[in-house]
Design a protein around this motif. Sequence first.
Motif, mmCIF file in Angstrom:
data_model
loop_
_atom_site.group_PDB
_atom_site.id
_atom_site.type_symbol
_atom_site.label_atom_id
_atom_site.label_comp_id
_atom_site.label_asym_id
_atom_site.label_seq_id
_atom_site.Cartn_x
_atom_site.Cartn_y
_atom_site.Cartn_z
ATOM 1 N N VAL A 205 -4.035 5.688 3.939
ATOM 2 C CA VAL A 205 -5.368 6.079 3.491
ATOM 3 C C VAL A 205 -6.043 6.935 4.555
ATOM 4 O O VAL A 205 -5.653 6.917 5.728
ATOM 5 N N GLU A 206 -7.076 7.656 4.143
ATOM 6 C CA GLU A 206 -7.859 8.419 5.119
ATOM 7 C C GLU A 206 -8.565 7.467 6.071
ATOM 8 O O GLU A 206 -8.580 7.687 7.279
ATOM 9 N N ARG A 207 -9.143 6.402 5.499
ATOM 10 C CA ARG A 207 -9.755 5.357 6.322
ATOM 11 C C ARG A 207 -9.636 4.044 5.570
ATOM 12 O O ARG A 207 -9.603 4.013 4.329
ATOM 13 N N VAL B 163 -11.045 2.196 -1.800
ATOM 14 C CA VAL B 163 -10.785 3.580 -1.419
ATOM 15 C C VAL B 163 -9.478 4.029 -2.062
ATOM 16 O O VAL B 163 -8.628 3.203 -2.430
ATOM 17 N N ALA B 164 -9.296 5.318 -2.193
ATOM 18 C CA ALA B 164 -8.077 5.876 -2.774
ATOM 19 C C ALA B 164 -7.035 6.072 -1.683
ATOM 20 O O ALA B 164 -7.326 6.620 -0.616
ATOM 21 N N GLY B 165 -5.832 5.622 -1.932
ATOM 22 C CA GLY B 165 -4.730 5.855 -1.018
ATOM 23 C C GLY B 165 -3.972 7.109 -1.402
ATOM 24 O O GLY B 165 -4.055 7.569 -2.535
ATOM 25 N N ARG B 166 -3.212 7.626 -0.428
ATOM 26 C CA ARG B 166 -2.436 8.829 -0.725
ATOM 27 C C ARG B 166 -0.938 8.562 -0.819
ATOM 28 O O ARG B 166 -0.194 9.404 -1.324
ATOM 29 N N GLU B 167 -0.493 7.363 -0.388
ATOM 30 C CA GLU B 167 0.929 7.060 -0.435
ATOM 31 C C GLU B 167 1.137 5.559 -0.266
ATOM 32 O O GLU B 167 0.316 4.876 0.346
ATOM 33 N N PHE B 168 2.247 5.050 -0.839
ATOM 34 C CA PHE B 168 2.609 3.636 -0.697
ATOM 35 C C PHE B 168 4.110 3.535 -0.453
ATOM 36 O O PHE B 168 4.900 4.243 -1.088
ATOM 37 N N ARG B 169 4.503 2.641 0.483
ATOM 38 C CA ARG B 169 5.918 2.439 0.778
ATOM 39 C C ARG B 169 6.205 0.963 0.993
ATOM 40 O O ARG B 169 5.343 0.212 1.432
ATOM 41 N N THR B 170 7.428 0.555 0.696
ATOM 42 C CA THR B 170 7.925 -0.756 1.107
ATOM 43 C C THR B 170 8.966 -0.511 2.194
ATOM 44 O O THR B 170 9.901 0.270 1.999
ATOM 45 N N ILE B 171 8.789 -1.173 3.349
ATOM 46 C CA ILE B 171 9.613 -0.908 4.532
ATOM 47 C C ILE B 171 9.972 -2.232 5.195
ATOM 48 O O ILE B 171 9.126 -3.118 5.324
ATOM 49 N N CYS B 172 11.212 -2.362 5.628
ATOM 50 C CA CYS B 172 11.639 -3.549 6.365
ATOM 51 C C CYS B 172 10.813 -3.689 7.638
ATOM 52 O O CYS B 172 10.678 -2.744 8.407
ATOM 53 N N GLY B 173 10.228 -4.877 7.853
ATOM 54 C CA GLY B 173 9.402 -5.095 9.032
ATOM 55 C C GLY B 173 9.429 -6.549 9.473
ATOM 56 O O GLY B 173 10.405 -7.261 9.264
ATOM 57 N N GLY B 174 8.317 -6.997 10.049
ATOM 58 C CA GLY B 174 8.271 -8.277 10.739
ATOM 59 C C GLY B 174 8.601 -8.025 12.196
ATOM 60 O O GLY B 174 9.508 -7.253 12.518
ATOM 61 N N GLU C 152 -4.391 4.209 8.570
ATOM 62 C CA GLU C 152 -5.360 5.305 8.466
ATOM 63 C C GLU C 152 -4.762 6.608 8.987
ATOM 64 O O GLU C 152 -3.840 6.597 9.819
ATOM 65 N N ASP C 153 -5.306 7.734 8.538
ATOM 66 C CA ASP C 153 -4.959 9.017 9.143
ATOM 67 C C ASP C 153 -5.301 8.936 10.631
ATOM 68 O O ASP C 153 -6.381 8.498 11.006
ATOM 69 N N GLY C 154 -4.372 9.341 11.477
ATOM 70 C CA GLY C 154 -4.542 9.182 12.913
ATOM 71 C C GLY C 154 -3.733 8.026 13.459
ATOM 72 O O GLY C 154 -3.573 7.905 14.671
ATOM 73 N N VAL D 240 3.683 3.612 34.440
ATOM 74 C CA VAL D 240 4.296 4.776 33.808
ATOM 75 C C VAL D 240 3.282 5.367 32.838
ATOM 76 O O VAL D 240 2.750 4.650 31.977
ATOM 77 N N PRO D 241 2.962 6.646 32.957
ATOM 78 C CA PRO D 241 1.960 7.243 32.070
ATOM 79 C C PRO D 241 2.477 7.401 30.646
ATOM 80 O O PRO D 241 3.687 7.386 30.406
ATOM 81 N N GLY D 242 1.550 7.535 29.710
ATOM 82 C CA GLY D 242 1.922 7.808 28.335
ATOM 83 C C GLY D 242 2.407 9.237 28.173
ATOM 84 O O GLY D 242 2.312 10.057 29.085
ATOM 85 N N ARG D 243 2.922 9.515 26.999
ATOM 86 C CA ARG D 243 3.441 10.851 26.702
ATOM 87 C C ARG D 243 2.534 11.523 25.681
ATOM 88 O O ARG D 243 2.127 10.887 24.702
ATOM 89 N N PRO D 244 2.200 12.792 25.898
ATOM 90 C CA PRO D 244 1.265 13.477 24.995
ATOM 91 C C PRO D 244 1.908 13.798 23.652
ATOM 92 O O PRO D 244 2.646 14.774 23.505
ATOM 93 N N VAL D 245 1.657 12.955 22.656
ATOM 94 C CA VAL D 245 2.194 13.161 21.317
ATOM 95 C C VAL D 245 1.071 12.961 20.306
ATOM 96 O O VAL D 245 0.038 12.357 20.611
ATOM 97 N N GLU D 246 1.282 13.429 19.097
ATOM 98 C CA GLU D 246 0.318 13.241 18.023
ATOM 99 C C GLU D 246 0.777 12.072 17.165
ATOM 100 O O GLU D 246 1.768 12.168 16.446
ATOM 101 N N ALA D 247 0.076 10.947 17.253
ATOM 102 C CA ALA D 247 0.470 9.741 16.526
ATOM 103 C C ALA D 247 0.069 9.839 15.060
ATOM 104 O O ALA D 247 -1.047 10.244 14.734
ATOM 105 N N ILE D 248 1.004 9.431 14.192
ATOM 106 C CA ILE D 248 0.680 9.360 12.768
ATOM 107 C C ILE D 248 0.740 7.923 12.251
ATOM 108 O O ILE D 248 0.165 7.618 11.207
ATOM 109 N N ASP D 249 1.440 7.018 12.959
ATOM 110 C CA ASP D 249 1.545 5.623 12.533
ATOM 111 C C ASP D 249 2.001 4.782 13.729
ATOM 112 O O ASP D 249 3.129 4.924 14.196
ATOM 113 N N THR D 250 1.132 3.909 14.202
ATOM 114 C CA THR D 250 1.439 3.102 15.390
ATOM 115 C C THR D 250 1.960 1.703 15.042
ATOM 116 O O THR D 250 2.079 0.853 15.916
ATOM 117 N N THR D 251 2.323 1.482 13.770
ATOM 118 C CA THR D 251 2.636 0.138 13.290
ATOM 119 C C THR D 251 3.625 -0.610 14.170
ATOM 120 O O THR D 251 3.431 -1.769 14.500
#
Length: 305
Positions: free
Chosen positions: A16-18, A26-37, A97-99, A221-232
């Motif tokens: 979702v956007e937020r 709110v309206a979502g833009r996508e849905f997935r089922t993914i192996c996790g835990g 969320e986006d970001g 150790v410093p972080g690496r400059p990347v654009e995060a899209i999903d920190t799950t």
Amino acid sequence: MITVFGSANMDLVAYVERAPDLGETVAGREFRTICGGKGANQAIASARAGGDVRFVGAVGSDGFGTELREVLDRSGVDTRALRTVEGPSGIAHIVVEDGGANSIIVVPGANGKVTEADAERLDGDALLLQLELPMPAVVAAARAFRGLVVLTPAPVVPLPPELLDAVGLLLPNEHEAAAITGLTVPEEALEALLALVPEAVVTLGADGAIYGSRDGSRLRVPGRPVEAIDTTAAGDTFAGAFTVARTEGRTPQEALEFATAAAALSVQRPGASTSMPTREEIEAEARRGRPKDGRGSRWESAPKN
């Protein structure tokens, strides 16, 4: 060999956007089922990072349980000690969320049926633990294991002394470290954690990670400059990669660099297990971002109050 004693969930992920406020739709833009835990995530992260990995836990007799086992098998994880129990598998409802920020609701399902008896089947060089299984089973596993016990203290709950006495390395993020110690400055929280366990790593998200041990070592150790899209699954990816590096005999500095590179790659991809990089990708990223002297920063003593 790395043994992971932990949870396996099917992640039901909405993008979702937020995230909605209470009572809001709110309206979502996508849905997935993914192996996790957290357990399955750390097992898959470890296997993809090059580890020899065994998973101990439980899935349900439903379709999610079958799919979870198949994903672990395809990822190179040994699932012979993964029980199938009657009833539903664990699930996690995740809003991203986006970001990349996320919120998660976990329903334990089969994970709640893991017992102390399952902890009797553990061996290897390192044991990866989290806190999505019943606490008596987690404590029994830590106390029975004879190698390095690594604990990711999530979700945050009170940690029994008998568990901490058996943990060799505690691996919280900065928020979990603050909840455990009551200290919001990560360096101060690290020192407090070292009063509980011999080694600790506090992950700092985009700012990297810090490490300490009772022998006086302090690393950053410093972080690496990347654009995060999903920190799950960034923290689980870090934990799996770090444990692989340590069991291979790498120094804490090298293990931090390896794990930070793995986590940086994972946040650039959607999902939990689907975001985790291969060993070749991690090695390439670690080389690309290594400082010229090959070292991170250090501090010689505990920060003053």
